[in-house]
Design a protein around this motif. Structure first.
Motif, mmCIF file in Angstrom:
data_model
loop_
_atom_site.group_PDB
_atom_site.id
_atom_site.type_symbol
_atom_site.label_atom_id
_atom_site.label_comp_id
_atom_site.label_asym_id
_atom_site.label_seq_id
_atom_site.Cartn_x
_atom_site.Cartn_y
_atom_site.Cartn_z
ATOM 1 N N LEU A 82 0.567 -1.459 -0.849
ATOM 2 C CA LEU A 82 -0.583 -0.157 -0.064
ATOM 3 C C LEU A 82 0.591 1.297 0.320
ATOM 4 C CD1 LEU A 82 -2.915 1.242 0.006
ATOM 5 C CD2 LEU A 82 -2.959 1.511 2.111
ATOM 6 N N ALA A 83 2.936 0.989 0.530
ATOM 7 C CA ALA A 83 2.799 2.687 0.560
ATOM 8 C C ALA A 83 3.360 2.458 -0.299
ATOM 9 C CB ALA A 83 3.403 2.168 1.608
ATOM 10 N N GLU A 84 4.081 1.291 -1.162
ATOM 11 C CA GLU A 84 4.409 1.642 -2.354
ATOM 12 C C GLU A 84 3.999 2.876 -3.561
ATOM 13 O OE1 GLU A 84 5.513 -2.241 -3.601
ATOM 14 O OE2 GLU A 84 7.196 -2.627 -2.118
ATOM 15 N N VAL A 85 2.263 2.420 -3.426
ATOM 16 C CA VAL A 85 1.539 3.148 -4.165
ATOM 17 C C VAL A 85 0.913 4.921 -3.254
ATOM 18 C CG1 VAL A 85 0.892 0.895 -5.778
ATOM 19 C CG2 VAL A 85 -0.312 1.089 -3.539
ATOM 20 N N ASP A 86 1.616 4.404 -2.739
ATOM 21 C CA ASP A 86 1.256 6.309 -1.855
ATOM 22 C C ASP A 86 -0.610 6.187 -1.339
ATOM 23 O OD1 ASP A 86 1.726 8.950 -0.520
ATOM 24 O OD2 ASP A 86 1.068 9.341 -2.563
ATOM 25 N N GLY A 87 -0.710 4.762 -0.667
ATOM 26 C CA GLY A 87 -2.351 4.651 -0.041
ATOM 27 C C GLY A 87 -2.639 4.585 0.928
ATOM 28 N N LEU A 88 -3.311 4.954 1.365
ATOM 29 C CA LEU A 88 -3.003 5.251 3.572
ATOM 30 C C LEU A 88 -4.413 4.108 3.792
ATOM 31 C CD1 LEU A 88 -3.999 9.152 2.595
ATOM 32 C CD2 LEU A 88 -1.784 8.267 3.659
ATOM 33 N N VAL A 89 -4.075 3.379 4.940
ATOM 34 C CA VAL A 89 -4.070 3.509 6.231
ATOM 35 C C VAL A 89 -5.523 4.328 6.836
ATOM 36 C CG1 VAL A 89 -4.854 1.680 7.588
ATOM 37 C CG2 VAL A 89 -3.068 1.513 5.845
ATOM 38 N N LEU A 90 -6.711 4.110 6.641
ATOM 39 C CA LEU A 90 -7.482 5.171 7.443
ATOM 40 C C LEU A 90 -7.842 4.819 8.494
ATOM 41 C CD1 LEU A 90 -9.995 6.601 4.591
ATOM 42 C CD2 LEU A 90 -7.997 6.842 5.441
ATOM 43 N N ASN A 91 -8.488 2.828 8.376
ATOM 44 C CA ASN A 91 -8.797 2.432 9.518
ATOM 45 C C ASN A 91 -8.411 1.261 10.121
ATOM 46 O OD1 ASN A 91 -10.153 2.116 12.341
ATOM 47 N ND2 ASN A 91 -12.255 1.978 11.145
ATOM 48 N N GLU A 92 -8.173 0.113 11.232
ATOM 49 C CA GLU A 92 -7.737 -0.731 11.167
ATOM 50 C C GLU A 92 -8.690 -1.535 12.645
ATOM 51 O OE1 GLU A 92 -3.843 -1.806 12.029
ATOM 52 O OE2 GLU A 92 -3.358 -0.212 12.219
ATOM 53 N N THR A 93 -9.346 -2.930 12.670
ATOM 54 C CA THR A 93 -10.317 -3.262 13.509
ATOM 55 C C THR A 93 -9.975 -4.938 13.613
ATOM 56 O OG1 THR A 93 -11.722 -1.810 13.112
ATOM 57 C CG2 THR A 93 -11.507 -3.306 14.512
ATOM 58 N N PHE A 94 -8.880 -5.509 14.749
ATOM 59 C CA PHE A 94 -8.420 -5.734 14.599
ATOM 60 C C PHE A 94 -9.806 -7.248 15.257
ATOM 61 C CE2 PHE A 94 -4.291 -3.940 14.631
ATOM 62 C CZ PHE A 94 -3.839 -4.420 14.411
ATOM 63 N N THR A 95 -9.751 -8.282 14.542
ATOM 64 C CA THR A 95 -11.205 -9.766 14.519
ATOM 65 C C THR A 95 -9.852 -10.785 15.008
ATOM 66 O OG1 THR A 95 -10.703 -9.891 13.205
ATOM 67 C CG2 THR A 95 -12.444 -8.150 12.748
ATOM 68 N N GLY A 96 -11.216 -11.890 15.587
ATOM 69 C CA GLY A 96 -10.858 -13.024 15.931
ATOM 70 C C GLY A 96 -10.175 -13.796 15.172
ATOM 71 N N ASN A 97 -10.496 -13.474 13.675
ATOM 72 C CA ASN A 97 -9.672 -13.768 12.345
ATOM 73 C C ASN A 97 -8.481 -12.466 11.490
ATOM 74 O OD1 ASN A 97 -12.045 -16.068 12.859
ATOM 75 N ND2 ASN A 97 -13.476 -14.603 10.845
ATOM 76 N N GLY A 98 -8.608 -11.949 11.792
ATOM 77 C CA GLY A 98 -7.066 -11.059 11.535
ATOM 78 C C GLY A 98 -8.135 -9.587 11.203
ATOM 79 N N VAL A 99 -7.743 -9.163 10.293
ATOM 80 C CA VAL A 99 -7.716 -7.320 10.181
ATOM 81 C C VAL A 99 -8.338 -6.949 9.493
ATOM 82 C CG1 VAL A 99 -6.780 -5.120 10.653
ATOM 83 C CG2 VAL A 99 -5.423 -7.396 11.131
ATOM 84 N N ASP A 100 -9.602 -6.332 10.003
ATOM 85 C CA ASP A 100 -10.801 -5.137 8.358
ATOM 86 C C ASP A 100 -9.611 -4.194 8.137
ATOM 87 O OD1 ASP A 100 -12.385 -7.543 8.931
ATOM 88 O OD2 ASP A 100 -13.745 -6.380 9.981
ATOM 89 N N LEU A 101 -9.907 -3.307 7.467
ATOM 90 C CA LEU A 101 -8.715 -2.340 7.099
ATOM 91 C C LEU A 101 -9.471 -1.868 5.868
ATOM 92 C CD1 LEU A 101 -5.871 -4.209 5.606
ATOM 93 C CD2 LEU A 101 -6.215 -2.323 7.939
ATOM 94 N N GLN A 102 -10.233 -0.185 6.414
ATOM 95 C CA GLN A 102 -10.492 1.197 5.054
ATOM 96 C C GLN A 102 -9.152 1.430 4.512
ATOM 97 O OE1 GLN A 102 -12.553 4.583 6.699
ATOM 98 N NE2 GLN A 102 -13.802 4.183 5.275
ATOM 99 N N LEU A 103 -8.798 1.773 2.954
ATOM 100 C CA LEU A 103 -8.461 2.578 2.773
ATOM 101 C C LEU A 103 -8.292 3.486 2.170
ATOM 102 C CD1 LEU A 103 -6.677 -1.224 1.288
ATOM 103 C CD2 LEU A 103 -6.180 -0.175 3.764
#
Length: 194
Positions: free
Chosen positions: A146-167
């Motif tokens: 994501l950083a290589e293409v100048d993207g941003l992580v706006l929000n990350e929520t950790f769940t029991g199975n992994g991570v939900d991300l808003q980009l």
């Protein structure tokens, strides 16, 4: 492509005994522009003239100078430098010599122009909101891609199975990143528009 500023910058000059200080800064809202103007205006100065541009919104003021000799030239300088999401404040201490309307327009517009010319600029990129989910082990690699293409992580929520991300990501990078993430995760990570 419009530009904004990464931070505050300033330019100082003296024109026929009048002292001018120009400040420019990035803004994200009209309220932020007003707060910057109020914070940096000098109450003992003869004039605190300003302009700001935020997408289709813009405002300017001559602060007691003859109409159209300060605010509009400052706004014209912002547009001439292809800037957006920017506020410019030009402070003048009168030195006793009249500049005339043309001289005032050149002084205010020129100060704003010189300040923005010397400032470091950052390209404004229009980004699309996306959602995705990944496993814990894939998170670090996803962030690198994501950083290589100048993207941003706006929000990350950790769940029991992994991570939900808003980009947030530029439109042109969505498909290439989707292919990289599919390869990385054997097709499990999918980008979905928010």
């Amino acid at each position: 492509m419009p530009f904004t500023l990464p931070g505050r910058c300033e330019f100082r000059e003296e024109i026929r005994k009048s002292r001018f200080i120009t400040y420019a800064a990035p803004i994200a809202s009209a309220a932020e522009a007003q707060a910057f103007i109020e914070r940096h205006s000098e109450p003992d100065a003869s004039h605190n003239c300003w302009a700001w541009k935020l997408g289709d919104q813009y405002r300017s003021t001559d602060d007691g100078e003859p109409g159209g000799t300060a605010g509009r030239p400052i706004l014209a300088a912002i547009e001439a430098q292809d800037c957006d999401q920017v506020v410019v404040l030009v402070i003048r201490w009168y030195g006793g010599i009249q500049l005339g309307t043309g001289g005032l327009a050149r002084a205010y517009g020129g100060g704003a122009n010189k300040c923005l010319q010397q400032a470091e600029k950052r390209l404004l990129v229009s980004r699309v909101l996306l959602n995705c989910s990944c496993g814990f082990s894939e998170l670090a690699l996803l962030k690198i891609r994501l950083a290589e293409v100048d993207g941003l992580v706006l929000n990350e929520t950790f769940t029991g199975n992994g991570v939900d991300l808003q980009l947030a990501l530029g439109e042109a990078f969505i498909d290439p990143l989707q292919r990289q993430l599919a390869d990385l995760s054997r097709g499990r990570i999918r980008l979905q528009r928010a």
